[in-house]
Design an enzyme around this catalytic site. Sequence first.
Site, mmCIF file in Angstrom:
data_model
loop_
_atom_site.group_PDB
_atom_site.id
_atom_site.type_symbol
_atom_site.label_atom_id
_atom_site.label_comp_id
_atom_site.label_asym_id
_atom_site.label_seq_id
_atom_site.Cartn_x
_atom_site.Cartn_y
_atom_site.Cartn_z
ATOM 1 N N GLU A 29 0.806 -1.236 0.000
ATOM 2 C CA GLU A 29 0.000 0.000 0.000
ATOM 3 C C GLU A 29 0.835 1.281 0.000
ATOM 4 O O GLU A 29 0.577 2.195 0.783
ATOM 5 C CB GLU A 29 -0.967 -0.006 1.200
ATOM 6 N N ASN B 162 2.026 -5.227 -3.121
ATOM 7 C CA ASN B 162 0.626 -5.525 -2.793
ATOM 8 C C ASN B 162 -0.145 -4.226 -2.533
ATOM 9 O O ASN B 162 0.357 -3.339 -1.837
ATOM 10 C CB ASN B 162 0.620 -6.393 -1.517
ATOM 11 N N HIS C 23 -10.612 -6.159 -2.199
ATOM 12 C CA HIS C 23 -11.683 -5.919 -1.226
ATOM 13 C C HIS C 23 -12.809 -5.223 -2.001
ATOM 14 O O HIS C 23 -12.726 -4.029 -2.286
ATOM 15 C CB HIS C 23 -11.191 -5.003 -0.092
ATOM 16 N N GLU D 131 -6.326 -10.635 -0.964
ATOM 17 C CA GLU D 131 -7.124 -10.398 0.258
ATOM 18 C C GLU D 131 -8.606 -10.349 -0.091
ATOM 19 O O GLU D 131 -9.357 -9.506 0.412
ATOM 20 C CB GLU D 131 -6.702 -9.078 0.919
ATOM 21 N N ASP E 153 -12.416 -10.309 -0.454
ATOM 22 C CA ASP E 153 -13.693 -10.396 0.250
ATOM 23 C C ASP E 153 -14.663 -9.470 -0.477
ATOM 24 O O ASP E 153 -14.259 -8.492 -1.105
ATOM 25 C CB ASP E 153 -13.588 -10.080 1.758
HETATM 26 O O1 G3I Z 1 -4.306 -7.402 19.186
HETATM 27 C C1 G3I Z 1 -5.034 -6.254 19.658
HETATM 28 C C2 G3I Z 1 -5.697 -6.560 20.957
HETATM 29 O O2 G3I Z 1 -4.705 -6.826 21.926
HETATM 30 C C3 G3I Z 1 -6.560 -5.367 21.351
HETATM 31 O O3 G3I Z 1 -7.270 -5.660 22.510
HETATM 32 C C4 G3I Z 1 -7.552 -5.017 20.241
HETATM 33 C C5 G3I Z 1 -8.361 -3.769 20.555
HETATM 34 O O4 G3I Z 1 -8.680 -3.033 19.412
HETATM 35 O O5 G3I Z 1 -6.810 -4.771 19.067
HETATM 36 C C6 G3I Z 1 -6.064 -5.881 18.634
HETATM 37 O O6 G3I Z 1 -5.386 -5.539 17.460
HETATM 38 C C7 G3I Z 1 -6.180 -5.429 16.300
HETATM 39 C C8 G3I Z 1 -5.603 -6.385 15.273
HETATM 40 O O7 G3I Z 1 -6.296 -6.248 14.038
HETATM 41 C C9 G3I Z 1 -5.661 -7.840 15.696
HETATM 42 O O8 G3I Z 1 -6.985 -8.226 15.822
HETATM 43 C C10 G3I Z 1 -6.116 -4.010 15.777
HETATM 44 O O9 G3I Z 1 -6.778 -3.155 16.704
HETATM 45 C C11 G3I Z 1 -6.782 -3.919 14.431
HETATM 46 O O10 G3I Z 1 -6.562 -2.628 13.899
HETATM 47 C C12 G3I Z 1 -6.177 -4.943 13.509
HETATM 48 O O11 G3I Z 1 -6.873 -4.870 12.279
HETATM 49 C C13 G3I Z 1 -6.222 -5.471 11.189
HETATM 50 C C14 G3I Z 1 -5.973 -4.429 10.114
HETATM 51 O O12 G3I Z 1 -5.384 -5.044 8.975
HETATM 52 C C15 G3I Z 1 -5.029 -3.339 10.613
HETATM 53 O O13 G3I Z 1 -4.730 -2.427 9.605
HETATM 54 C C16 G3I Z 1 -7.112 -6.559 10.643
HETATM 55 O O14 G3I Z 1 -7.216 -7.616 11.590
HETATM 56 C C17 G3I Z 1 -6.557 -7.100 9.330
HETATM 57 O O15 G3I Z 1 -7.516 -7.932 8.720
HETATM 58 C C18 G3I Z 1 -6.270 -5.953 8.383
HETATM 59 O O16 G3I Z 1 -5.690 -6.475 7.217
HETATM 60 C C19 G3I Z 1 -5.373 -5.522 6.217
HETATM 61 C C20 G3I Z 1 -4.160 -6.031 5.471
HETATM 62 O O17 G3I Z 1 -3.109 -6.277 6.369
HETATM 63 C C21 G3I Z 1 -3.695 -5.043 4.392
HETATM 64 N N1 G3I Z 1 -4.782 -4.693 3.521
HETATM 65 C C22 G3I Z 1 -6.021 -4.284 4.144
HETATM 66 C C23 G3I Z 1 -6.491 -5.307 5.172
HETATM 67 C C24 G3I Z 1 -7.808 -4.930 5.771
HETATM 68 O O18 G3I Z 1 -7.705 -3.743 6.507
#
Ligand code: G3I
Length: 464
Positions: A164, A206, A243, A271, A273
């Site tokens: 990105e 990516n 997406h 990715e 969906d």
């Molecule tokens: O692990 C912490 C946890 O300890 C805490 O309690 C909780 C509270 O918010 O957050 C948890 O972390 C989260 C993490 O996912 C694990 O679940 C983050 O807040 C959350 O922001 C994070 O989101 C991820 C996101 O990327 C971050 O940018 C998504 O799971 C993940 O699916 C998403 O994936 C991205 C790709 O890497 C790149 N392309 C877009 C895609 C979708 O956004």
Amino acid sequence: MKPLIRPRRIRALVSVLSAAAAVAGAALLVPRPAQAAGTLGAQAAASGRYFGTAVAAGKLGDSTYSTILDREFNMITPENEMKWDTIEPSRGSFNFGPADQIVNHAQAHGQRMRGHTLVWHSQLPGWVSGINDPNTLRSVMDNHITTEMTHYKGKIYAWDVVNEAFADGSTQHRSSVFQNVLGNGFIEEAFRTARTADPNAKLCYNDYNIENWTDAKTQGVYAMVKDFKARGVPIDCVGFQSHFGSGGPPASFQTTLSNFAALGVDVQLTELDIAQAPATAYSNTVKACVNISRCAGITVWGIRDSDSWRSGENPLLFDGGGNKKPAYDAVLSALGSGVPYGGDGSPTPTPTPTPPGNGGCSVKYTISSQWPGGFGANVSVTNLGDPVSSWTLTWSFGAGQQVTQAWNAAVTQSGSAVTAKNVSYNGSLATGGSTSFGFNGSWNSSSNPVPSNFALNGTACTAG
Ligand code: G3I
């Protein structure tokens, strides 16, 4: 005399033998299908492709989740566990535990891995985004790439080296610490470092919103890949995150994939969906891939709707209870259409071969400006030997030149012999790693020849 085998039997035998030969040949190129017939993984493998999913380490203990994972998918992308904030939360302190859990699971179940992601502006710890010195950031970025890729060397099919980096609706890079401190060259630097760290992994760029051919962002990424290919910057694949809204892919998606593939890279849907997961939208997406021979595979971004980052939109192939949705059958059937995967199947090219012996180094010495009695020079050093934690570069001047002032290295001179030592922040040089420093000097105004006898830590270098 009666033939030993009658013609009909010969024809049957030939077709059995050629089918066996095709299977044997294909086995070299196609991953061993770990899944039973009639599953997503097996159906994709039949045309030499993979079908993958994002996985969260914390869910591997959920038996509904892991049963579907191992039954259906032969490629895994860690959803968050290989990102910078998890892997290197503070400088030089690496935490591979959560990602190791996923890699171990994949190895135990015959699944391959996509590495996601080495350099990304998001999920980046504050200690990195706060760096404003280019030499420090370059060495931090290169060290992060090298250390993470080395840890997983041989276990990753493809890496999202840079994720990105382009701005929405634009042909230009987005603002990020990497862009703002290192400039446009950071992407190239990341790919070159990655190739050296694991020469056999495929290296991908990516991004999202690059599926529509006429979008400015698509054009920006296309221009970058074209430029990289023209200049020999190592890049093997482009990941289209995919997406999508409920309408599915843009009408031009297949054209986009085809145009990128024509540049000589694999394309992958990384990715996927789709809001509400309409069967037709999924089918159209899969067909756009399987109609392109260099489309290597498809990864959906999660298993059940309840696992999705967009869970409110129910965008995946399995419902919250783990049941197949109509989109699942549409994908299975679309995977059976199209053309076989035609990537070259050969190992990725190796980096510039290192000279025999202990590797040595290469040096590029550039006189950046010159005036009567004075000049400025830039020296770029690439370590072709084992990694070093400190370095000394020596050379001698051939026409009485004298260093008067230096930066990014501590330089001393005795007669014609010059010694440049690293400073505190640029001592580490991985194999293939580079650094540069500059100096001002004096000269006799009649000749200022470029030195040719460089040595790094006592080993002779080639002039680059
Ligand atoms: O692990 C912490 C946890 O300890 C805490 O309690 C909780 C509270 O918010 O957050 C948890 O972390 C989260 C993490 O996912 C694990 O679940 C983050 O807040 C959350 O922001 C994070 O989101 C991820 C996101 O990327 C971050 O940018 C998504 O799971 C993940 O699916 C998403 O994936 C991205 C790709 O890497 C790149 N392309 C877009 C895609 C979708 O956004």
